[in-house]
Design a protein around this motif. Sequence first.
Motif, PDB file in Angstrom:
ATOM      1  N   ALA A 164      -5.817 -18.125  -6.627  1.00  0.00           N
ATOM      2  CA  ALA A 164      -5.247 -17.027  -5.579  1.00  0.00           C
ATOM      3  C   ALA A 164      -4.573 -15.957  -6.367  1.00  0.00           C
ATOM      4  O   ALA A 164      -4.915 -14.757  -6.059  1.00  0.00           O
ATOM      5  N   PHE A 165      -3.984 -16.456  -7.660  1.00  0.00           N
ATOM      6  CA  PHE A 165      -3.339 -15.182  -8.329  1.00  0.00           C
ATOM      7  C   PHE A 165      -4.438 -14.067  -9.057  1.00  0.00           C
ATOM      8  O   PHE A 165      -4.202 -13.098  -8.730  1.00  0.00           O
ATOM      9  N   LEU A 166      -5.564 -14.779  -9.338  1.00  0.00           N
ATOM     10  CA  LEU A 166      -6.786 -13.931  -9.957  1.00  0.00           C
ATOM     11  C   LEU A 166      -7.356 -13.277  -8.848  1.00  0.00           C
ATOM     12  O   LEU A 166      -7.675 -12.035  -9.019  1.00  0.00           O
ATOM     13  N   ILE A 167      -7.185 -13.705  -7.478  1.00  0.00           N
ATOM     14  CA  ILE A 167      -7.686 -12.866  -6.277  1.00  0.00           C
ATOM     15  C   ILE A 167      -7.111 -11.647  -6.056  1.00  0.00           C
ATOM     16  O   ILE A 167      -7.309 -10.593  -5.875  1.00  0.00           O
ATOM     17  N   ASN A 168      -5.600 -12.062  -6.101  1.00  0.00           N
ATOM     18  CA  ASN A 168      -4.687 -11.254  -5.778  1.00  0.00           C
ATOM     19  C   ASN A 168      -4.616 -10.109  -6.954  1.00  0.00           C
ATOM     20  O   ASN A 168      -4.568  -8.738  -6.503  1.00  0.00           O
ATOM     21  N   LEU A 169      -4.684 -10.347  -8.146  1.00  0.00           N
ATOM     22  CA  LEU A 169      -4.776  -9.429  -9.307  1.00  0.00           C
ATOM     23  C   LEU A 169      -6.114  -8.541  -9.186  1.00  0.00           C
ATOM     24  O   LEU A 169      -5.976  -7.480  -9.242  1.00  0.00           O
ATOM     25  N   GLY A 170      -7.301  -8.976  -8.781  1.00  0.00           N
ATOM     26  CA  GLY A 170      -8.400  -8.325  -8.490  1.00  0.00           C
ATOM     27  C   GLY A 170      -8.303  -7.106  -7.444  1.00  0.00           C
ATOM     28  O   GLY A 170      -8.568  -5.981  -7.347  1.00  0.00           O
ATOM     29  N   ILE A 171      -7.590  -7.737  -6.124  1.00  0.00           N
ATOM     30  CA  ILE A 171      -7.222  -6.960  -5.305  1.00  0.00           C
ATOM     31  C   ILE A 171      -6.234  -5.715  -5.428  1.00  0.00           C
ATOM     32  O   ILE A 171      -6.653  -4.741  -5.174  1.00  0.00           O
ATOM     33  N   LEU A 172      -5.440  -6.051  -6.147  1.00  0.00           N
ATOM     34  CA  LEU A 172      -4.228  -5.177  -6.633  1.00  0.00           C
ATOM     35  C   LEU A 172      -4.688  -3.874  -7.460  1.00  0.00           C
ATOM     36  O   LEU A 172      -4.563  -2.890  -7.591  1.00  0.00           O
ATOM     37  N   THR A 173      -5.785  -4.598  -8.396  1.00  0.00           N
ATOM     38  CA  THR A 173      -6.227  -3.655  -9.459  1.00  0.00           C
ATOM     39  C   THR A 173      -7.296  -2.684  -8.701  1.00  0.00           C
ATOM     40  O   THR A 173      -7.407  -1.377  -9.036  1.00  0.00           O
ATOM     41  N   SER A 174      -7.994  -3.244  -7.733  1.00  0.00           N
ATOM     42  CA  SER A 174      -8.876  -2.403  -6.830  1.00  0.00           C
ATOM     43  C   SER A 174      -8.278  -1.228  -6.106  1.00  0.00           C
ATOM     44  O   SER A 174      -8.523  -0.112  -6.174  1.00  0.00           O
ATOM     45  N   TRP A 175      -7.046  -1.652  -5.541  1.00  0.00           N
ATOM     46  CA  TRP A 175      -6.260  -0.756  -4.632  1.00  0.00           C
ATOM     47  C   TRP A 175      -5.542   0.315  -5.673  1.00  0.00           C
ATOM     48  O   TRP A 175      -5.487   1.411  -5.222  1.00  0.00           O
ATOM     49  N   ALA A 212      -1.814   9.199   1.325  1.00  0.00           N
ATOM     50  CA  ALA A 212      -0.711   8.399   0.556  1.00  0.00           C
ATOM     51  C   ALA A 212       0.195   7.607   1.731  1.00  0.00           C
ATOM     52  O   ALA A 212       0.643   6.262   1.265  1.00  0.00           O
ATOM     53  N   ALA A 213       0.347   7.808   2.823  1.00  0.00           N
ATOM     54  CA  ALA A 213       0.915   6.965   3.815  1.00  0.00           C
ATOM     55  C   ALA A 213       0.032   5.859   4.096  1.00  0.00           C
ATOM     56  O   ALA A 213       0.285   4.572   4.130  1.00  0.00           O
ATOM     57  N   PHE A 214      -1.239   5.987   4.040  1.00  0.00           N
ATOM     58  CA  PHE A 214      -2.171   4.727   4.171  1.00  0.00           C
ATOM     59  C   PHE A 214      -2.148   3.915   3.433  1.00  0.00           C
ATOM     60  O   PHE A 214      -2.126   2.629   3.306  1.00  0.00           O
ATOM     61  N   PHE A 215      -2.355   4.605   2.213  1.00  0.00           N
ATOM     62  CA  PHE A 215      -2.090   3.719   0.578  1.00  0.00           C
ATOM     63  C   PHE A 215      -1.028   2.872   0.746  1.00  0.00           C
ATOM     64  O   PHE A 215      -0.916   1.816   0.051  1.00  0.00           O
ATOM     65  N   ALA A 216       0.346   3.558   0.951  1.00  0.00           N
ATOM     66  CA  ALA A 216       1.478   2.779   0.867  1.00  0.00           C
ATOM     67  C   ALA A 216       1.238   1.624   2.025  1.00  0.00           C
ATOM     68  O   ALA A 216       1.952   0.475   1.580  1.00  0.00           O
ATOM     69  N   LEU A 217       0.989   1.954   3.220  1.00  0.00           N
ATOM     70  CA  LEU A 217       1.113   1.048   4.171  1.00  0.00           C
ATOM     71  C   LEU A 217       0.265  -0.286   3.988  1.00  0.00           C
ATOM     72  O   LEU A 217       0.641  -1.369   4.313  1.00  0.00           O
ATOM     73  N   VAL A 218      -0.847  -0.138   3.487  1.00  0.00           N
ATOM     74  CA  VAL A 218      -1.942  -1.356   3.119  1.00  0.00           C
ATOM     75  C   VAL A 218      -1.473  -1.687   1.645  1.00  0.00           C
ATOM     76  O   VAL A 218      -1.413  -2.838   1.419  1.00  0.00           O
ATOM     77  N   GLY A 219      -1.067  -0.863   0.529  1.00  0.00           N
ATOM     78  CA  GLY A 219      -0.911  -1.163  -0.615  1.00  0.00           C
ATOM     79  C   GLY A 219       0.452  -2.192  -0.839  1.00  0.00           C
ATOM     80  O   GLY A 219       0.509  -3.192  -1.618  1.00  0.00           O
ATOM     81  N   VAL A 220       1.336  -1.834  -0.147  1.00  0.00           N
ATOM     82  CA  VAL A 220       2.672  -2.718  -0.330  1.00  0.00           C
ATOM     83  C   VAL A 220       2.547  -4.103  -0.086  1.00  0.00           C
ATOM     84  O   VAL A 220       3.190  -4.853  -0.898  1.00  0.00           O
TER      85      VAL A 220
END
Length: 121
Positions: A41-52, A99-107
């Motif tokens: 799960a950590f590696l998947i989340n790391l990949g998603i965060l890196t992509s975002w 930026a609003a969309f990026f923050a809304l999904v990224g946070v």
Amino acid sequence: LVREARQRIHGFMKTEDATRAVDEGDDHCLSFVRRFRAHHAFLINLGILTSWTSLGIFFSVNFDNNDFLTAFYFSVSTLSTAGIVAVKTVETNGHVLFAAFFALVGVPIYAMFWGSFANIL
């Protein structure tokens, strides 16, 4: 398959040192697989965060004409503070909307990553 391969290797190698080296190699491989499964799960989340984060860097470099370091700052600061602190003043609202969309999904992505990281500790 592993047992058969191990028996064949033992047949070719008669010394105890060679047998011990093969067994230790198997332990390292199995240890890696166990660690990967435990932290999947950590590696998947790391990949998603890196992509975002890469998406934010791409936007900042190409549309705001920032250098890489400033774009990285924009991406990480927007995700970590949920703020639009690094958006330039422009004639259109496209940058602010991105930026609003990026923050809304990224946070939430950022929070999921740190939550999975805390589970490892």
